[in-house]
Design a protein around this motif. Structure first.
Motif: not given
Length: 115
Positions: A5, A27, A30, A35, A37, A68-69
């Motif tokens: 990521v 953030v 994670v 994948s 955050v 989704n990242s």
């Protein structure tokens, strides 16, 4: 093997798409296996909680849900704009994350192993 990521815990990110498009946040967590955050103040969901014992109070909790990242982009601290991340390898083997817009070093990823 876990997916890579491009953001880390503590980074400030800009949301590119979805209902929270245009928001910035930090953030909090994670999840590389999926994948995903979790971003502070983004993608809020409502959860109904029962009291588990006589001392705990039940109610409605608002909490962040994962996104989704690929829908977030790192915000450079120096220029303050959302940017892609470049990687630079130094002579001593250290890797750095670099802002593609202003060429500023974001942080050092890891040091090389000494033989």
């Amino acid at each position: 093997m876990a997916n890579k990521v491009h953001v880390k815990k503590g980074d400030t990110v800009y949301v590119l798409s979805g209902k929270d498009k245009g928001k910035k946040g930090k953030v909090l967590r994670v999840i590389p296996d999926k994948s995903m955050v979790i971003v502070e103040g983004v993608n809020m969901s409502t959860k109904h909680v029962k009291p588990r014992n006589a001392y705990q109070q039940g109610g409605i909790i608002h909490q962040e849900s994962p996104i989704n990242s690929s829908k977030v982009m790192l915000v450079c601290e120096r220029c303050g704009k959302p940017t892609k991340i470049g990687k630079r390898i130094l002579e001593n083997g250290e890797k750095q994350r670099v802002c593609k817009k202003c060429n500023e070093v974001i942080d050092v990823i890891k040091k090389a192993k000494e033989d």
